[in-house]
Design a protein around this motif. Structure first.
Motif, short mmCIF file in Angstrom:
data_model
loop_
_atom_site.label_atom_id
_atom_site.label_comp_id
_atom_site.label_asym_id
_atom_site.label_seq_id
_atom_site.Cartn_x
_atom_site.Cartn_y
_atom_site.Cartn_z
N LEU A 79 6.52 -3.70 -1.02
CA LEU A 79 5.23 -3.00 -0.89
C LEU A 79 4.86 -2.42 -2.25
O LEU A 79 5.71 -1.86 -2.94
CB LEU A 79 5.33 -1.89 0.16
N SER A 119 -3.54 -8.58 -3.44
CA SER A 119 -3.87 -9.31 -2.21
C SER A 119 -3.40 -10.76 -2.31
O SER A 119 -2.88 -11.33 -1.34
CB SER A 119 -5.38 -9.28 -1.95
N PRO A 176 1.87 -6.06 1.13
CA PRO A 176 1.05 -4.87 1.40
C PRO A 176 1.02 -3.91 0.22
O PRO A 176 1.96 -3.85 -0.58
CB PRO A 176 1.74 -4.24 2.62
N ALA A 231 -0.19 1.71 4.63
CA ALA A 231 -0.31 0.38 4.00
C ALA A 231 0.34 -0.68 4.87
O ALA A 231 -0.19 -1.79 5.03
CB ALA A 231 0.33 0.41 2.62
N ASP A 283 -1.57 -3.79 6.76
CA ASP A 283 -1.15 -5.17 6.53
C ASP A 283 -0.78 -5.87 7.84
O ASP A 283 -1.07 -7.05 8.02
CB ASP A 283 0.06 -5.20 5.59
#
Length: 356
Positions: A90, A110, A115, A345, A349
């Motif tokens: 992450l 992205s 995420p 986050a 995701d």
């Protein structure tokens, strides 16, 4: 228990490079706090001012010292991502300003299909661009000061157009007014003007920073801020107020110790505080923000009006910054706040359609 490997991304190619380092150091400390140490492993990534990515010992050195490093003999056009990027579970980007909170790094993250904390491309780009932001706010019915959007071409290209442009600004917005580059943070390139001569100079200066410029009418008001935390079901914090003795909240005032005071909570009527919180959540949704944002307002005490100023989708994140302080007063400690942002986050995701 396997720790989540958090890629802490900081530095960057903007005038807020040093602020980003300070924010990253505070976040790293929070991730190492007792309640988080068993959950997260920090993988620091430092982006030099030339855009070169550093990991490992170099990134650790900057994170430990808090000092930016000189470009270390790298060639910006001949670089690749450090291999450690493949280990990240992450991302926690804490890059302020252009190339950091304007959708560029969010687009890259992205593409990595990992995420990351904070808004996506749309929310970041809209939140950074003062003109696009105001269009989104207007569409949401949020009251704002009068403004005019102009381009560098109108300022520089045609000597016949420029005087008419200044005439229009004077007649519609009056003095004082504020001239701002559309896509810079930390009050860089912003000027408060009170005369035709100052207006012409400010427009020329702003055009040197950005091809798009915004001019806003001045207003006599208190400057108040509200923090937002969440995704689709976001929460608003208590309200804070900024006070200062300088002419306006410029770069020097913002980053010089003792030049400004943060008052939390702001001394406001309860109804006004609730209105600001509601408007902050509306603004958050209007630009499609996610995770976190700080929303700034003008409270015109003489009339009782509340006018939205702007939204910052990646605000300063040191222990003394307004955003974490607002949540601390609202009952969420700094380490808990960082943990919540990571969980948000992951939540965001997981809501994405499964990859085929």
């Amino acid at each position: 228990m396997t720790k989540l490997r958090v890629g802490l991304l900081f530095g960057g190619r903007s005038g807020e490079h040093e602020v980003s380092i300070s924010s990253a150091r505070a976040i790293a400390k929070a991730l190492s706090a007792e309640q988080n140490a068993n959950k997260y492993e920090i993988l620091p990534f430092y982006i030099q001012k030339d855009g070169f990515w550093q990991a490992g010992e170099v990134a650790q050195q900057v994170l430990a010292s808090g000092a930016a490093i000189q470009n270390q003999g790298t060639t910006p056009n001949l670089w690749q991502f450090p291999p450690q990027t493949q280990q990240v579970d992450l991302w926690f980007p804490i890059l302020h300003g252009p190339n950091g909170e304007d959708g560029t790094i969010q687009g890259l993250l992205s593409l990595m299909q990992v995420p990351f904390v904070g808004s996506g491309v749309l929310g970041s780009a809209t939140g950074m661009d003062k003109i696009g932001m105001k269009v989104a706010f207007a569409q949401a019915g949020l009251p704002q000061v009068k403004y005019k959007a102009i381009t560098r071409a109108q300022v520089w290209s045609n000597p016949c157009v420029f005087p008419k442009l200044c005439d229009e600004i004077e007649s519609t917005l009056g003095y004082p007014c504020f001239v701002k580059p559309a896509n810079l943070g930390s009050s860089v390139g912003i000027a408060k003007v009170r005369s035709r001569q100052e207006l012409e100079a400010a427009l020329d200066n702003a055009a040197s920073y950005d091809r798009r410029i915004i001019v806003e009418a001045g207003v006599v008001a208190r400057e108040v801020e509200c923090a937002v935390l969440g995704n689709d079901q976001a929460q608003a914090s208590v309200i804070g107020e900024i006070t200062y003795n300088s002419d306006f909240y410029d770069y020097e005032t913002k980053y010089t110790e003792g030049r400004a005071d943060l008052l939390i909570p702001a001394a406001l009527p309860e109804a006004i505080a609730r209105q600001i919180q509601d408007m902050a959540l509306q603004a958050f949704a209007a630009v499609d923000a996610a995770g976190l944002a700080r929303v700034d307002f003008f409270y015109v005490e003489a009339t009782g009006e509340v006018l939205i100023n702007e939204i910052n989708t990646l605000p300063g994140f040191t222990a003394t910054s307004m955003y974490p302080q607002l949540w601390a007063y609202s009952g969420i400690s700094f380490p808990e706040l960082v943990d919540k942002l990571i969980q948000l986050a992951i939540e965001r995701d997981s809501a994405v359609e499964p990859k085929s």
